[in-house]
Design a protein around this motif. Structure first.
Motif, PDB file in Angstrom:
ATOM      1  N   LEU A 114      43.583 104.906  16.773  1.00 21.94           N
ATOM      2  CA  LEU A 114      44.845 104.660  15.951  1.00 21.94           C
ATOM      3  C   LEU A 114      44.025 103.396  14.853  1.00 21.94           C
ATOM      4  O   LEU A 114      43.632 102.599  15.230  1.00 21.94           O
ATOM      5  CB  LEU A 114      45.850 103.917  16.953  1.00 21.94           C
ATOM      6  CG  LEU A 114      46.993 103.893  16.167  1.00 21.94           C
ATOM      7  CD1 LEU A 114      47.549 105.265  15.836  1.00 21.94           C
ATOM      8  CD2 LEU A 114      48.055 103.118  17.347  1.00 21.94           C
ATOM      9  N   HIS A 115      44.376 103.652  13.721  1.00 23.77           N
ATOM     10  CA  HIS A 115      44.116 102.888  12.712  1.00 23.77           C
ATOM     11  C   HIS A 115      45.465 102.311  12.001  1.00 23.77           C
ATOM     12  O   HIS A 115      46.316 102.805  11.995  1.00 23.77           O
ATOM     13  CB  HIS A 115      43.352 103.715  11.723  1.00 23.77           C
ATOM     14  CG  HIS A 115      42.074 104.331  12.178  1.00 23.77           C
ATOM     15  ND1 HIS A 115      41.959 105.734  12.407  1.00 23.77           N
ATOM     16  CD2 HIS A 115      40.979 103.489  12.346  1.00 23.77           C
ATOM     17  CE1 HIS A 115      40.646 105.726  12.768  1.00 23.77           C
ATOM     18  NE2 HIS A 115      40.001 104.661  12.695  1.00 23.77           N
ATOM     19  N   ASP A 116      45.067 101.227  11.546  1.00 22.49           N
ATOM     20  CA  ASP A 116      46.055 100.265  10.631  1.00 22.49           C
ATOM     21  C   ASP A 116      45.626 100.470   9.148  1.00 22.49           C
ATOM     22  O   ASP A 116      44.405 100.243   8.919  1.00 22.49           O
ATOM     23  CB  ASP A 116      45.858  98.913  10.897  1.00 22.49           C
ATOM     24  CG  ASP A 116      46.869  98.135  10.021  1.00 22.49           C
ATOM     25  OD1 ASP A 116      47.689  98.543   9.204  1.00 22.49           O
ATOM     26  OD2 ASP A 116      46.913  96.799  10.356  1.00 22.49           O
ATOM     27  N   LEU A 117      46.282 101.317   8.484  1.00 23.03           N
ATOM     28  CA  LEU A 117      45.939 101.767   6.927  1.00 23.03           C
ATOM     29  C   LEU A 117      46.417 100.801   6.104  1.00 23.03           C
ATOM     30  O   LEU A 117      45.939 100.706   4.923  1.00 23.03           O
ATOM     31  CB  LEU A 117      46.710 103.030   6.681  1.00 23.03           C
ATOM     32  CG  LEU A 117      46.514 104.118   7.638  1.00 23.03           C
ATOM     33  CD1 LEU A 117      47.059 105.380   7.249  1.00 23.03           C
ATOM     34  CD2 LEU A 117      44.783 104.551   7.625  1.00 23.03           C
ATOM     35  N   GLY A 118      47.079  99.538   6.473  1.00 27.72           N
ATOM     36  CA  GLY A 118      47.824  98.558   5.541  1.00 27.72           C
ATOM     37  C   GLY A 118      46.606  97.422   5.528  1.00 27.72           C
ATOM     38  O   GLY A 118      45.592  97.290   6.155  1.00 27.72           O
ATOM     39  N   ARG A 119      47.104  96.443   4.952  1.00 24.76           N
ATOM     40  CA  ARG A 119      46.403  95.003   4.827  1.00 24.76           C
ATOM     41  C   ARG A 119      47.471  93.757   5.000  1.00 24.76           C
ATOM     42  O   ARG A 119      48.606  94.110   4.509  1.00 24.76           O
ATOM     43  CB  ARG A 119      45.789  95.027   3.362  1.00 24.76           C
ATOM     44  CG  ARG A 119      44.748  95.897   3.118  1.00 24.76           C
ATOM     45  CD  ARG A 119      43.801  95.915   1.757  1.00 24.76           C
ATOM     46  NE  ARG A 119      43.181  94.598   1.733  1.00 24.76           N
ATOM     47  CZ  ARG A 119      42.392  94.161   0.777  1.00 24.76           C
ATOM     48  NH1 ARG A 119      42.317  94.782  -0.228  1.00 24.76           N
ATOM     49  NH2 ARG A 119      41.732  92.997   0.961  1.00 24.76           N
ATOM     50  N   ALA A 120      46.790  92.764   5.533  1.00 23.33           N
ATOM     51  CA  ALA A 120      47.886  91.635   5.714  1.00 23.33           C
ATOM     52  C   ALA A 120      48.049  90.925   4.155  1.00 23.33           C
ATOM     53  O   ALA A 120      47.208  91.130   3.314  1.00 23.33           O
ATOM     54  CB  ALA A 120      47.128  90.508   6.665  1.00 23.33           C
ATOM     55  N   LYS A 121      49.209  90.462   4.172  1.00 25.41           N
ATOM     56  CA  LYS A 121      49.446  89.755   2.822  1.00 25.41           C
ATOM     57  C   LYS A 121      49.513  88.134   3.172  1.00 25.41           C
ATOM     58  O   LYS A 121      50.200  87.649   3.602  1.00 25.41           O
ATOM     59  CB  LYS A 121      50.813  89.919   2.351  1.00 25.41           C
ATOM     60  CG  LYS A 121      51.062  91.427   2.008  1.00 25.41           C
ATOM     61  CD  LYS A 121      52.496  91.933   1.646  1.00 25.41           C
ATOM     62  CE  LYS A 121      52.832  93.063   1.381  1.00 25.41           C
ATOM     63  NZ  LYS A 121      53.954  93.560   0.944  1.00 25.41           N
ATOM     64  N   PRO A 122      48.348  87.505   2.781  1.00 21.49           N
ATOM     65  CA  PRO A 122      48.063  86.081   3.131  1.00 21.49           C
ATOM     66  C   PRO A 122      49.225  85.203   2.550  1.00 21.49           C
ATOM     67  O   PRO A 122      49.608  85.471   1.397  1.00 21.49           O
ATOM     68  CB  PRO A 122      46.903  85.807   2.681  1.00 21.49           C
ATOM     69  CG  PRO A 122      46.066  87.027   2.678  1.00 21.49           C
ATOM     70  CD  PRO A 122      47.045  87.992   2.285  1.00 21.49           C
ATOM     71  N   VAL A 123      49.622  84.130   3.242  1.00 17.63           N
ATOM     72  CA  VAL A 123      50.568  83.204   2.741  1.00 17.63           C
ATOM     73  C   VAL A 123      49.883  82.178   1.812  1.00 17.63           C
ATOM     74  O   VAL A 123      48.901  81.831   2.182  1.00 17.63           O
ATOM     75  CB  VAL A 123      51.383  82.505   3.887  1.00 17.63           C
ATOM     76  CG1 VAL A 123      52.415  83.528   4.527  1.00 17.63           C
ATOM     77  CG2 VAL A 123      50.544  81.999   4.775  1.00 17.63           C
ATOM     78  N   SER A 124      50.661  81.725   0.903  1.00 19.43           N
ATOM     79  CA  SER A 124      50.048  80.761  -0.044  1.00 19.43           C
ATOM     80  C   SER A 124      50.576  79.480   0.455  1.00 19.43           C
ATOM     81  O   SER A 124      51.255  78.793  -0.236  1.00 19.43           O
ATOM     82  CB  SER A 124      50.458  80.970  -1.632  1.00 19.43           C
ATOM     83  OG  SER A 124      51.999  81.042  -1.834  1.00 19.43           O
ATOM     84  N   ARG A 125      50.241  78.780   1.699  1.00 20.36           N
ATOM     85  CA  ARG A 125      50.509  77.668   2.211  1.00 20.36           C
ATOM     86  C   ARG A 125      49.750  77.367   2.997  1.00 20.36           C
ATOM     87  O   ARG A 125      49.115  78.020   3.809  1.00 20.36           O
ATOM     88  CB  ARG A 125      52.081  77.665   2.506  1.00 20.36           C
ATOM     89  CG  ARG A 125      52.396  78.564   3.438  1.00 20.36           C
ATOM     90  CD  ARG A 125      53.649  78.193   4.293  1.00 20.36           C
ATOM     91  NE  ARG A 125      53.118  76.842   5.186  1.00 20.36           N
ATOM     92  CZ  ARG A 125      54.201  76.120   5.652  1.00 20.36           C
ATOM     93  NH1 ARG A 125      55.423  76.415   5.304  1.00 20.36           N
ATOM     94  NH2 ARG A 125      53.876  75.111   6.400  1.00 20.36           N
ATOM     95  N   ALA A 126      49.784  75.857   3.579  1.00 21.62           N
ATOM     96  CA  ALA A 126      48.895  75.583   4.695  1.00 21.62           C
ATOM     97  C   ALA A 126      49.430  76.139   5.969  1.00 21.62           C
ATOM     98  O   ALA A 126      50.766  76.200   6.173  1.00 21.62           O
ATOM     99  CB  ALA A 126      49.094  73.969   4.979  1.00 21.62           C
ATOM    100  N   PRO A 127      48.487  76.386   6.926  1.00 20.22           N
ATOM    101  CA  PRO A 127      48.809  76.866   8.101  1.00 20.22           C
ATOM    102  C   PRO A 127      49.816  76.121   9.137  1.00 20.22           C
ATOM    103  O   PRO A 127      49.856  74.916   8.988  1.00 20.22           O
ATOM    104  CB  PRO A 127      47.547  77.222   8.962  1.00 20.22           C
ATOM    105  CG  PRO A 127      46.408  77.234   8.030  1.00 20.22           C
ATOM    106  CD  PRO A 127      47.078  76.181   6.869  1.00 20.22           C
ATOM    107  N   LEU A 128      50.916  76.669   9.784  1.00 22.27           N
ATOM    108  CA  LEU A 128      51.680  75.833  10.654  1.00 22.27           C
ATOM    109  C   LEU A 128      50.916  75.536  12.030  1.00 22.27           C
ATOM    110  O   LEU A 128      50.106  76.152  12.330  1.00 22.27           O
ATOM    111  CB  LEU A 128      52.687  76.732  11.021  1.00 22.27           C
ATOM    112  CG  LEU A 128      53.831  77.309   9.711  1.00 22.27           C
ATOM    113  CD1 LEU A 128      54.878  78.101  10.389  1.00 22.27           C
ATOM    114  CD2 LEU A 128      54.418  75.998   9.335  1.00 22.27           C
TER     115      LEU A 128
END
Length: 208
Positions: free
Chosen positions: A38-52
Motif C-alpha cells: 500500500l502506497h502513500d502517493l501524497g506528501r506532508a505539508k511542513p508547518v512554518s513554526r517551531a515544533p510543539l
C-alpha cells in the motif's frame, strides 16, 4: 497441443476468470500469487513554526477481524465478503496504514516526536486508528475501492478524548484487476491520510 492439454488450459482460464481481479499469469497458463504494498502517493505539508513540545503515539487496529488479514477483500453483493485468491497485501493493511500515517505525521514537523504505540517511546497524545472497511466493491464492475477509518485523539496526560472522527474515501477502478484495485486503494488511502493528518495538526494547534 493435445485435446487433454487444451481441455486443461480452458478449465484453468475459466477458473482464472471466475476468481475476479486476483488472477495473474506468467507464460500461458501458470497462475501465480502476487503481493502488493500500500502506497502513500501524497506528501506532508511542513508547518512554518517551531515544533510543539508534544510526543504523539500512533496505534492501529481493525474493527472487523475479516480485515485483519493480508488478504484483499472484495464484495459483489451487499453484505457478502470474499478474499482475492491470487493477490494479497504484503502485510496487513491496518499495519500498512498505521505506519504510513505515522510517517506522514512526523514529516509535518509540528511535534517533538511521532512514534508507534508498540515502541518504547512514552507519548503525550495517542492517535488511535481503527480500520472499519477496506474493500473492492465490485457490485458494478469494474467497481470502487472503499476505505473507512475511525480515528480518535486521546490526551494521555489528562485522560481525556480530544476529538474523534470517521474518515471515508472511495476511488473508482479503471480496470477490473488486482493491479487496478490496488492503484485505486492507493489513491483513496492518500486522500484519507491528507484529511486525517490535517485533522490531528489542527487539533494540536488548537490545544496549544
Amino acid at each position: 497441443m493435445s485435446c487433454a492439454a487444451r481441455g486443461r488450459r480452458h478449465l484453468l482460464l475459466a477458473a482464472c476468470a471466475a476468481l475476479l481481479p486476483g488472477c495473474v499469469s506468467i507464460g500461458r497458463d501458470a497462475p501465480v500469487h502476487v503481493s502488493y504494498e500500500l502506497h502513500d502517493l501524497g506528501r506532508a505539508k511542513p508547518v512554518s513554526r517551531a515544533p510543539l513540545d508534544l510526543v504523539v503515539l500512533v496505534g492501529w487496529t481493525a474493527a472487523n477481524s475479516f480485515y485483519d488479514s493480508t488478504s484483499i477483500v472484495y464484495s459483489r453483493t451487499p453484505g457478502a465478503l470474499a478474499y482475492y485468491q491470487l493477490a494479497s497485501w504484503s502485510e496487513r493493511p491496518t499495519e500498512q496504514l498505521g505506519r504510513l500515517f505515522a510517517r506522514r505525521l512526523a514529516e509535518v514537523g509540528l511535534f517533538r516526536d511521532v512514534a508507534t504505540l508498540s515502541g518504547p517511546v512514552r507519548g503525550d497524545w495517542l492517535v488511535e486508528l481503527e480500520l472499519d472497511r477496506m474493500l473492492h466493491d465490485d457490485s458494478n464492475p469494474p467497481g470502487v475501492a472503499r476505505v473507512s477509518v475511525f480515528a480518535r485523539i486521546v490526551d494521555r496526560r489528562n485522560h481525556r478524548t480530544v476529538d474523534s472522527r470517521r474518515f471515508v474515501e472511495e476511488e473508482p477502478l479503471q480496470t477490473e484487476s488486482s493491479a487496478g484495485a490496488v492503484k485505486a486503494f492507493d489513491a483513496a488511502v492518500t486522500r484519507l491520510l491528507d484529511a486525517s493528518v490535517a485533522w490531528v495538526v489542527e487539533a494540536a494547534l488548537r490545544a496549544r
